[in-house]
Design a protein around this motif. Structure first.
Motif, PDB file in Angstrom:
ATOM      1  N   PHE A 107      10.554  -7.416   4.533  1.00 56.00           N
ATOM      2  CA  PHE A 107       9.213  -6.813   4.042  1.00 56.00           C
ATOM      3  C   PHE A 107       9.378  -5.542   4.311  1.00 56.00           C
ATOM      4  O   PHE A 107       8.906  -4.621   3.383  1.00 56.00           O
ATOM      5  CB  PHE A 107       8.261  -7.296   5.101  1.00 56.00           C
ATOM      6  N   ALA A 108      10.135  -4.702   5.474  1.00 56.52           N
ATOM      7  CA  ALA A 108      10.073  -3.301   5.550  1.00 56.52           C
ATOM      8  C   ALA A 108      10.899  -2.429   4.413  1.00 56.52           C
ATOM      9  O   ALA A 108      10.828  -1.646   3.976  1.00 56.52           O
ATOM     10  CB  ALA A 108      10.671  -3.003   6.795  1.00 56.52           C
ATOM     11  N   ALA A 109      11.862  -3.534   4.198  1.00 62.53           N
ATOM     12  CA  ALA A 109      13.167  -2.983   3.004  1.00 62.53           C
ATOM     13  C   ALA A 109      12.600  -2.929   1.514  1.00 62.53           C
ATOM     14  O   ALA A 109      13.219  -2.304   0.763  1.00 62.53           O
ATOM     15  CB  ALA A 109      14.489  -3.584   3.249  1.00 62.53           C
ATOM     16  N   THR A 110      11.531  -3.839   1.287  1.00 63.94           N
ATOM     17  CA  THR A 110      11.085  -3.722   0.110  1.00 63.94           C
ATOM     18  C   THR A 110       9.890  -2.988  -0.586  1.00 63.94           C
ATOM     19  O   THR A 110       8.923  -2.714   0.587  1.00 63.94           O
ATOM     20  CB  THR A 110      10.497  -5.110  -0.250  1.00 63.94           C
ATOM     21  N   LYS A 111      10.238  -1.966  -1.350  1.00 58.31           N
ATOM     22  CA  LYS A 111       9.334  -1.014  -2.011  1.00 58.31           C
ATOM     23  C   LYS A 111       8.304  -1.902  -2.821  1.00 58.31           C
ATOM     24  O   LYS A 111       8.744  -2.614  -3.896  1.00 58.31           O
ATOM     25  CB  LYS A 111       9.681   0.124  -2.381  1.00 58.31           C
ATOM     26  N   LEU A 112       7.259  -1.161  -3.196  1.00 60.37           N
ATOM     27  CA  LEU A 112       6.268  -1.639  -4.058  1.00 60.37           C
ATOM     28  C   LEU A 112       7.018  -1.371  -5.583  1.00 60.37           C
ATOM     29  O   LEU A 112       6.686  -2.357  -6.496  1.00 60.37           O
ATOM     30  CB  LEU A 112       4.979  -1.159  -4.125  1.00 60.37           C
ATOM     31  N   ASP A 113       7.910  -0.597  -5.875  1.00 58.24           N
ATOM     32  CA  ASP A 113       8.394  -0.199  -7.037  1.00 58.24           C
ATOM     33  C   ASP A 113       9.451  -1.274  -7.146  1.00 58.24           C
ATOM     34  O   ASP A 113       9.712  -1.831  -8.389  1.00 58.24           O
ATOM     35  CB  ASP A 113       8.910   1.155  -6.923  1.00 58.24           C
ATOM     36  N   TYR A 172      -0.256  -1.499  -7.119  1.00 65.02           N
ATOM     37  CA  TYR A 172      -1.418  -0.603  -6.538  1.00 65.02           C
ATOM     38  C   TYR A 172      -2.714  -1.181  -7.196  1.00 65.02           C
ATOM     39  O   TYR A 172      -3.688  -0.960  -6.520  1.00 65.02           O
ATOM     40  CB  TYR A 172      -0.904   0.631  -6.848  1.00 65.02           C
ATOM     41  N   LEU A 173      -2.839  -1.337  -8.445  1.00 64.74           N
ATOM     42  CA  LEU A 173      -4.137  -1.789  -9.098  1.00 64.74           C
ATOM     43  C   LEU A 173      -4.660  -3.090  -8.537  1.00 64.74           C
ATOM     44  O   LEU A 173      -5.911  -3.223  -8.365  1.00 64.74           O
ATOM     45  CB  LEU A 173      -3.884  -2.038 -10.622  1.00 64.74           C
ATOM     46  N   TYR A 174      -3.655  -4.134  -8.395  1.00 61.76           N
ATOM     47  CA  TYR A 174      -4.284  -5.234  -7.589  1.00 61.76           C
ATOM     48  C   TYR A 174      -4.339  -5.404  -6.169  1.00 61.76           C
ATOM     49  O   TYR A 174      -4.957  -6.412  -5.607  1.00 61.76           O
ATOM     50  CB  TYR A 174      -3.150  -6.394  -8.214  1.00 61.76           C
ATOM     51  N   PHE A 175      -3.477  -4.572  -5.484  1.00 54.07           N
ATOM     52  CA  PHE A 175      -3.213  -4.810  -3.982  1.00 54.07           C
ATOM     53  C   PHE A 175      -3.653  -3.384  -3.479  1.00 54.07           C
ATOM     54  O   PHE A 175      -2.860  -2.499  -3.833  1.00 54.07           O
ATOM     55  CB  PHE A 175      -2.089  -5.250  -3.575  1.00 54.07           C
ATOM     56  N   LYS A 176      -4.690  -3.324  -2.597  1.00 53.87           N
ATOM     57  CA  LYS A 176      -4.958  -1.899  -1.846  1.00 53.87           C
ATOM     58  C   LYS A 176      -3.677  -1.462  -1.115  1.00 53.87           C
ATOM     59  O   LYS A 176      -3.563  -0.155  -0.936  1.00 53.87           O
ATOM     60  CB  LYS A 176      -6.037  -2.129  -1.002  1.00 53.87           C
ATOM     61  N   SER A 177      -2.976  -2.500  -0.358  1.00 58.36           N
ATOM     62  CA  SER A 177      -1.819  -1.787   0.300  1.00 58.36           C
ATOM     63  C   SER A 177      -0.736  -2.766   0.306  1.00 58.36           C
ATOM     64  O   SER A 177      -0.901  -4.125   0.015  1.00 58.36           O
ATOM     65  CB  SER A 177      -2.174  -1.651   1.888  1.00 58.36           C
ATOM     66  N   LYS A 178       0.461  -2.618   0.952  1.00 60.43           N
ATOM     67  CA  LYS A 178       1.539  -3.531   1.149  1.00 60.43           C
ATOM     68  C   LYS A 178       1.062  -4.576   2.010  1.00 60.43           C
ATOM     69  O   LYS A 178       1.678  -5.749   1.648  1.00 60.43           O
ATOM     70  CB  LYS A 178       2.909  -2.944   1.761  1.00 60.43           C
ATOM     71  N   GLU A 179       0.269  -4.104   2.860  1.00 64.66           N
ATOM     72  CA  GLU A 179      -0.250  -5.550   3.882  1.00 64.66           C
ATOM     73  C   GLU A 179      -0.977  -6.495   2.929  1.00 64.66           C
ATOM     74  O   GLU A 179      -1.044  -7.674   3.474  1.00 64.66           O
ATOM     75  CB  GLU A 179      -0.909  -4.831   4.892  1.00 64.66           C
ATOM     76  N   GLU A 180      -1.918  -6.032   2.124  1.00 65.13           N
ATOM     77  CA  GLU A 180      -2.859  -6.873   1.294  1.00 65.13           C
ATOM     78  C   GLU A 180      -1.875  -7.590   0.259  1.00 65.13           C
ATOM     79  O   GLU A 180      -2.041  -8.759   0.245  1.00 65.13           O
ATOM     80  CB  GLU A 180      -3.703  -6.115   0.428  1.00 65.13           C
ATOM     81  N   LEU A 181      -0.812  -6.954  -0.038  1.00 64.45           N
ATOM     82  CA  LEU A 181       0.315  -7.893  -0.791  1.00 64.45           C
ATOM     83  C   LEU A 181       0.946  -9.118  -0.150  1.00 64.45           C
ATOM     84  O   LEU A 181       1.120 -10.007  -0.553  1.00 64.45           O
ATOM     85  CB  LEU A 181       1.263  -6.860  -1.513  1.00 64.45           C
ATOM     86  N   PHE A 182       1.292  -8.609   1.088  1.00 65.32           N
ATOM     87  CA  PHE A 182       1.772  -9.602   2.257  1.00 65.32           C
ATOM     88  C   PHE A 182       0.723 -10.775   2.294  1.00 65.32           C
ATOM     89  O   PHE A 182       1.255 -11.967   2.176  1.00 65.32           O
ATOM     90  CB  PHE A 182       1.893  -8.851   3.577  1.00 65.32           C
TER      91      PHE A 182
END
Length: 227
Positions: A52-58, A72-82
């Motif tokens: 998880f930590a090593a993966t960027k949203l890009d 970023y449009l669909y998920f407010k944060s990386k945690e929400e994507l998780f």
């Protein structure tokens, strides 16, 4: 339902892979929820393989073949994507397992075997790596861990509680003092085997594979449940 058949159903992960020839010729218009699901599936694969930590949203955007800003449009944060990744991986299998428990007409032992076969089918797909991911990141993201326990772990445990209650009522299983605790005892080794396979198993000289584990597991559990 035959356990092997249910395992095959579970393995499909709730996605219809069939393609209509006529519709395939027409341009595909993706709905917003489709894009969110595609992003979550791409993130699942990256989170499981890279961490998880090593993966960027890009990285997720690139893997999902969408623009950099779309996650970023669909998920407010990386945690929400998780959280979306967890839901993408587990919601379908849980819903189908619940349907099986509600409709099952065989013995309770057959139902338990079917649930275990379904878990194995899920665990052996790439999505099965989400179990290890959740355990690894629970301490760092307690909100995600709470989301998983509240929305999914409790529901999965309930499938086994209902199966145990059914077996006790029919006399197939011996009386059990604590159905919930017994369900945890039955369920947790399955989760830990999934984690072990993806961490220490490659270095273990015993080379215990899935066939050996699940055969020994069912022998052990069922002998403990029978009168």
């Amino acid at each position: 339902m035959n356990p092997a058949r249910f395992a095959l159903t579970w393995r499909c992960m709730g996605t219809d892979q069939s393609v209509n020839t006529e519709s395939a010729k027409a341009p595909r218009v993706r709905r917003p929820e489709d894009r969110a699901s595609e992003i979550a599936r791409a993130a699942l694969e990256l989170f499981v393989t890279r961490g998880f930590a090593a993966t960027k949203l890009d990285d997720v955007a690139r893997a999902a073949a969408v623009s950099k800003g779309l996650p970023y449009l669909y998920f407010k944060s990386k945690e929400e994507l998780f959280k979306a990744v967890i839901a993408e991986a587990i919601s379908g299998p849980l819903a189908r397992a619940n349907d099986v428990v509600e409709r099952f007409e065989g013995t309770s032992e057959e139902l338990l075997r079917t649930l275990v076969a379904g878990f194995r089918a899920f665990e052996e797909t790439p999505a099965g790596g989400v179990v290890k991911l959740i355990l690894a990141e629970a301490g760092n993201f307690p909100d995600v861990a709470d989301f998983y326990c509240t929305d999914f772990d409790v529901r999965g445990r309930d499938l086994f509680i209902r199966t145990l209650r059914r077996g006790v009522a029919s006399g197939e299983f011996r009386p059990l003092a604590d159905l919930e605790a017994t369900a945890i005892v039955i369920l947790q080794p399955l989760a830990m085997f999934s984690v072990w396979k993806r961490s220490l198993a490659p270095f273990d000289p015993s080379k215990v594979d899935g066939d050996r584990f699940y055969t020994a597991y069912l022998d052990f559990v069922l002998k403990g449940l029978r009168p």
